[in-house]
Design a protein around this motif. Structure first.
Motif, PDB file in Angstrom:
ATOM      1  N   LEU A  49     -11.956  12.227   0.631  1.00 33.75           N
ATOM      2  CA  LEU A  49     -13.041  11.546   1.338  1.00 33.75           C
ATOM      3  C   LEU A  49     -12.815  10.041   1.382  1.00 33.75           C
ATOM      4  O   LEU A  49     -13.096   9.394   2.397  1.00 33.75           O
ATOM      5  CB  LEU A  49     -14.386  11.878   0.683  1.00 33.75           C
ATOM      6  CG  LEU A  49     -14.777  13.366   0.688  1.00 33.75           C
ATOM      7  CD1 LEU A  49     -16.172  13.562   0.110  1.00 33.75           C
ATOM      8  CD2 LEU A  49     -14.703  13.960   2.091  1.00 33.75           C
ATOM      9  N   LYS A  50     -12.281   9.477   0.294  1.00 36.89           N
ATOM     10  CA  LYS A  50     -12.016   8.039   0.301  1.00 36.89           C
ATOM     11  C   LYS A  50     -10.884   7.701   1.263  1.00 36.89           C
ATOM     12  O   LYS A  50     -10.925   6.681   1.962  1.00 36.89           O
ATOM     13  CB  LYS A  50     -11.684   7.547  -1.109  1.00 36.89           C
ATOM     14  CG  LYS A  50     -11.620   6.025  -1.201  1.00 36.89           C
ATOM     15  CD  LYS A  50     -11.734   5.514  -2.628  1.00 36.89           C
ATOM     16  CE  LYS A  50     -11.789   3.989  -2.647  1.00 36.89           C
ATOM     17  NZ  LYS A  50     -12.027   3.454  -4.000  1.00 36.89           N
ATOM     18  N   ALA A  51      -9.861   8.553   1.315  1.00 40.85           N
ATOM     19  CA  ALA A  51      -8.763   8.340   2.264  1.00 40.85           C
ATOM     20  C   ALA A  51      -9.272   8.441   3.700  1.00 40.85           C
ATOM     21  O   ALA A  51      -8.841   7.689   4.585  1.00 40.85           O
ATOM     22  CB  ALA A  51      -7.659   9.361   2.020  1.00 40.85           C
ATOM     23  N   LEU A  52     -10.190   9.346   3.928  1.00 40.92           N
ATOM     24  CA  LEU A  52     -10.806   9.496   5.242  1.00 40.92           C
ATOM     25  C   LEU A  52     -11.536   8.213   5.630  1.00 40.92           C
ATOM     26  O   LEU A  52     -11.347   7.669   6.738  1.00 40.92           O
ATOM     27  CB  LEU A  52     -11.789  10.673   5.185  1.00 40.92           C
ATOM     28  CG  LEU A  52     -12.250  11.318   6.488  1.00 40.92           C
ATOM     29  CD1 LEU A  52     -11.088  11.937   7.241  1.00 40.92           C
ATOM     30  CD2 LEU A  52     -13.299  12.390   6.161  1.00 40.92           C
ATOM     31  N   ASP A  53     -12.341   7.698   4.717  1.00 40.83           N
ATOM     32  CA  ASP A  53     -13.070   6.455   4.970  1.00 40.83           C
ATOM     33  C   ASP A  53     -12.107   5.280   5.140  1.00 40.83           C
ATOM     34  O   ASP A  53     -12.304   4.416   6.003  1.00 40.83           O
ATOM     35  CB  ASP A  53     -14.034   6.162   3.805  1.00 40.83           C
ATOM     36  CG  ASP A  53     -15.121   7.222   3.665  1.00 40.83           C
ATOM     37  OD1 ASP A  53     -15.368   7.967   4.632  1.00 40.83           O
ATOM     38  OD2 ASP A  53     -15.717   7.297   2.574  1.00 40.83           O
ATOM     39  N   TYR A  54     -11.063   5.250   4.314  1.00 35.83           N
ATOM     40  CA  TYR A  54     -10.087   4.160   4.342  1.00 35.83           C
ATOM     41  C   TYR A  54      -9.406   4.075   5.712  1.00 35.83           C
ATOM     42  O   TYR A  54      -9.128   2.992   6.217  1.00 35.83           O
ATOM     43  CB  TYR A  54      -9.048   4.398   3.250  1.00 35.83           C
ATOM     44  CG  TYR A  54      -7.956   3.371   3.138  1.00 35.83           C
ATOM     45  CD1 TYR A  54      -8.181   2.126   2.553  1.00 35.83           C
ATOM     46  CD2 TYR A  54      -6.664   3.659   3.595  1.00 35.83           C
ATOM     47  CE1 TYR A  54      -7.166   1.195   2.432  1.00 35.83           C
ATOM     48  CE2 TYR A  54      -5.644   2.729   3.480  1.00 35.83           C
ATOM     49  CZ  TYR A  54      -5.900   1.502   2.901  1.00 35.83           C
ATOM     50  OH  TYR A  54      -4.892   0.582   2.784  1.00 35.83           O
ATOM     51  N   GLU A  55      -9.147   5.229   6.304  1.00 37.43           N
ATOM     52  CA  GLU A  55      -8.501   5.256   7.621  1.00 37.43           C
ATOM     53  C   GLU A  55      -9.497   5.164   8.764  1.00 37.43           C
ATOM     54  O   GLU A  55      -9.107   5.203   9.931  1.00 37.43           O
ATOM     55  CB  GLU A  55      -7.642   6.517   7.750  1.00 37.43           C
ATOM     56  CG  GLU A  55      -6.495   6.551   6.755  1.00 37.43           C
ATOM     57  CD  GLU A  55      -5.437   7.579   7.090  1.00 37.43           C
ATOM     58  OE1 GLU A  55      -5.573   8.268   8.130  1.00 37.43           O
ATOM     59  OE2 GLU A  55      -4.460   7.681   6.329  1.00 37.43           O
ATOM     60  N   GLY A  56     -10.773   5.064   8.440  1.00 44.24           N
ATOM     61  CA  GLY A  56     -11.795   4.888   9.462  1.00 44.24           C
ATOM     62  C   GLY A  56     -12.033   6.119  10.322  1.00 44.24           C
ATOM     63  O   GLY A  56     -12.438   6.013  11.488  1.00 44.24           O
ATOM     64  N   LYS A  57     -11.808   7.290   9.739  1.00 45.37           N
ATOM     65  CA  LYS A  57     -11.984   8.534  10.488  1.00 45.37           C
ATOM     66  C   LYS A  57     -13.266   9.234  10.049  1.00 45.37           C
ATOM     67  O   LYS A  57     -13.542   9.338   8.855  1.00 45.37           O
ATOM     68  CB  LYS A  57     -10.787   9.460  10.270  1.00 45.37           C
ATOM     69  CG  LYS A  57      -9.470   8.894  10.789  1.00 45.37           C
ATOM     70  CD  LYS A  57      -8.311   9.826  10.488  1.00 45.37           C
ATOM     71  CE  LYS A  57      -7.003   9.268  11.047  1.00 45.37           C
ATOM     72  NZ  LYS A  57      -5.838  10.129  10.736  1.00 45.37           N
ATOM     73  N   PRO A  58     -14.045   9.755  11.005  1.00 46.40           N
ATOM     74  CA  PRO A  58     -15.266  10.476  10.624  1.00 46.40           C
ATOM     75  C   PRO A  58     -14.973  11.844  10.025  1.00 46.40           C
ATOM     76  O   PRO A  58     -15.771  12.385   9.263  1.00 46.40           O
ATOM     77  CB  PRO A  58     -16.033  10.603  11.945  1.00 46.40           C
ATOM     78  CG  PRO A  58     -14.968  10.556  13.010  1.00 46.40           C
ATOM     79  CD  PRO A  58     -13.903   9.635  12.474  1.00 46.40           C
ATOM     80  N   ARG A 112     -17.698  14.149   7.784  1.00 45.92           N
ATOM     81  CA  ARG A 112     -16.968  13.531   6.658  1.00 45.92           C
ATOM     82  C   ARG A 112     -16.278  14.591   5.789  1.00 45.92           C
ATOM     83  O   ARG A 112     -16.461  14.682   4.580  1.00 45.92           O
ATOM     84  CB  ARG A 112     -17.905  12.690   5.811  1.00 45.92           C
ATOM     85  CG  ARG A 112     -17.176  11.722   4.862  1.00 45.92           C
ATOM     86  CD  ARG A 112     -18.126  10.735   4.207  1.00 45.92           C
ATOM     87  NE  ARG A 112     -17.451   9.896   3.240  1.00 45.92           N
ATOM     88  CZ  ARG A 112     -17.560  10.024   1.918  1.00 45.92           C
ATOM     89  NH1 ARG A 112     -18.347  10.950   1.390  1.00 45.92           N
ATOM     90  NH2 ARG A 112     -16.909   9.199   1.103  1.00 45.92           N
ATOM     91  N   SER A 113     -15.458  15.381   6.435  1.00 48.89           N
ATOM     92  CA  SER A 113     -14.750  16.461   5.761  1.00 48.89           C
ATOM     93  C   SER A 113     -13.310  16.521   6.242  1.00 48.89           C
ATOM     94  O   SER A 113     -12.981  16.010   7.313  1.00 48.89           O
ATOM     95  CB  SER A 113     -15.443  17.804   6.007  1.00 48.89           C
ATOM     96  OG  SER A 113     -16.740  17.818   5.427  1.00 48.89           O
ATOM     97  N   VAL A 114     -12.471  17.155   5.437  1.00 45.87           N
ATOM     98  CA  VAL A 114     -11.071  17.359   5.786  1.00 45.87           C
ATOM     99  C   VAL A 114     -10.827  18.856   5.940  1.00 45.87           C
ATOM    100  O   VAL A 114     -11.094  19.626   5.015  1.00 45.87           O
ATOM    101  CB  VAL A 114     -10.141  16.767   4.707  1.00 45.87           C
ATOM    102  CG1 VAL A 114      -8.682  17.061   5.030  1.00 45.87           C
ATOM    103  CG2 VAL A 114     -10.363  15.255   4.577  1.00 45.87           C
ATOM    104  N   ILE A 115     -10.323  19.234   7.100  1.00 38.01           N
ATOM    105  CA  ILE A 115     -10.084  20.639   7.428  1.00 38.01           C
ATOM    106  C   ILE A 115      -8.575  20.859   7.526  1.00 38.01           C
ATOM    107  O   ILE A 115      -7.873  20.133   8.230  1.00 38.01           O
ATOM    108  CB  ILE A 115     -10.733  21.018   8.777  1.00 38.01           C
ATOM    109  CG1 ILE A 115     -12.191  20.519   8.842  1.00 38.01           C
ATOM    110  CG2 ILE A 115     -10.632  22.518   9.010  1.00 38.01           C
ATOM    111  CD1 ILE A 115     -13.105  21.105   7.806  1.00 38.01           C
ATOM    112  N   GLY A 116      -8.078  21.845   6.821  1.00 35.96           N
ATOM    113  CA  GLY A 116      -6.648  22.131   6.822  1.00 35.96           C
ATOM    114  C   GLY A 116      -6.175  22.771   8.114  1.00 35.96           C
ATOM    115  O   GLY A 116      -6.884  22.788   9.128  1.00 35.96           O
ATOM    116  N   ASN A 117      -4.970  23.319   8.075  1.00 36.59           N
ATOM    117  CA  ASN A 117      -4.395  23.977   9.238  1.00 36.59           C
ATOM    118  C   ASN A 117      -4.810  25.449   9.275  1.00 36.59           C
ATOM    119  O   ASN A 117      -5.026  26.073   8.242  1.00 36.59           O
ATOM    120  CB  ASN A 117      -2.868  23.887   9.190  1.00 36.59           C
ATOM    121  CG  ASN A 117      -2.381  22.450   9.124  1.00 36.59           C
ATOM    122  OD1 ASN A 117      -2.840  21.588   9.867  1.00 36.59           O
ATOM    123  ND2 ASN A 117      -1.447  22.181   8.216  1.00 36.59           N
TER     124      ASN A 117
END
Length: 303
Positions: A226-235, A250-255
């Motif tokens: 989540l911090k990496a997501l915020d750091y890169e400015g991605k929702p 604010r989530s990361v979804i895999g392949n």
């Protein structure tokens, strides 16, 4: 300069995520942590890397075959007995003929590695460490601009935390055999540094500019994503070949993931199916979720 990545640990505090996957292969923004480490090393012109493997090491070797046709030469050594970081570094000695940078395989790092290396080279240091202004974990104590003491399990207030990045001259091996087992039964890098200090070595240091997370628990893994997501400015971040019918916040979804519902502050790993609403959840690779799971920000659910 050469790189060494200790990546042999069992990842006990990360279970069940490490039941069938070594911790360095856990993903941050859909890339294994160890690959983030390798990319940092490549960015500072490291061309040879020694990876110290142990638990499920063959999976790390298989994953890193992707670097076979690149400008990086990766060697592997196996740590049969998981008895500490100094032992891991010693195993890499046969490949070391120049100064080398050490970064842990579970340290998600976004900082100024080049500053540490430049300082190390400029000052012709034997040992250089990166410090952060935090009171956690092993600590270095500074007096008059010099590191005078290192404690793995601090008994003294104050001090500064290590950021999990070190640069050594091969001369460091002069002190390795002097390290004794700690109370935890391991040969620890803090003791190696203290021995160097006791032998008159001045440990060079640089301050971390940026941030890093030592990924030890499922909460750490979720925080790193989540911090990496915020750091890169991605929702949000969605991998390839996914089918999303719902909302991603604010989530990361895999392949190869199918989501029918809603994911909030969550990590869904590859080849998973989610039917419902999840909040503060980590879904394991090939996991299936049916229903709603609203979990705590301090203790995420692992499904």
């Amino acid at each position: 300069m050469l790189g060494v990545i200790p990546a042999a640990g069992l990842g006990k505090r990360m279970r069940p995520l490490t039941d069938d996957l070594p911790k360095p292969l856990l993903p941050v923004l859909n890339k294994p942590i160890i690959e983030h480490v390798i990319e940092h090393m490549r960015a500072v012109d490291v061309e040879r890397i020694v990876v110290v493997i142990g638990y499920l090491g063959d999976k790390i070797k298989e994953r890193l075959k992707a670097y076979d046709d690149t400008d990086i030469d990766i060697k592997f050594v196996k740590q049969e007995k998981l008895d500490g970081t100094v032992s891991a570094i010693k195993l890499a000695e046969k490949y070391i003929d120049e100064d080398f940078v050490v970064m842990w395989g579970d340290n998600f790092f976004r900082g100024n590695l080049n500053d540490l290396i430049s300082s190390h080279v400029e000052k012709q240091a034997k040992i250089s460490v990166m410090l952060e202004k935090a009171e956690k974990g092993a600590r270095a104590y500074i007096e008059r601009g010099r590191i005078v003491r290192v404690e793995e399990r601090p008994k003294t207030a104050g001090g500064y935390a290590f950021a999990g990045v070190y640069v050594f001259n091969p001369g460091i091996f002069d002190f390795v055999d002097e390290v004794k087992k700690s109370e935890a039964g391991e040969y620890e890098i803090s003791d190696l540094l203290q021995i160097a200090i006791d032998n008159g070595e001045n440990i060079n240091y640089a301050w971390l500019e940026g941030w890093r997370i030592n990924v030890t628990t499922p909460l750490d893994l979720l925080k790193a994503n989540l911090k990496a997501l915020d750091y890169e400015g991605k929702p949000f971040f969605v991998g390839k070949d996914c089918r999303i019918e719902g909302k991603v916040v604010r989530s990361v979804i895999g392949n190869h993931v199918e989501l029918k519902g809603k994911a909030v502050n969550s990590l869904i790993m590859d080849w998973s199916f989610v039917y419902g609403e999840i909040i503060n959840v980590i879904v394991r690779t090939k996991g299936t979720v049916c229903g709603n799971y609203h979990c705590s920000t301090s203790i995420p659910c692992v499904i």
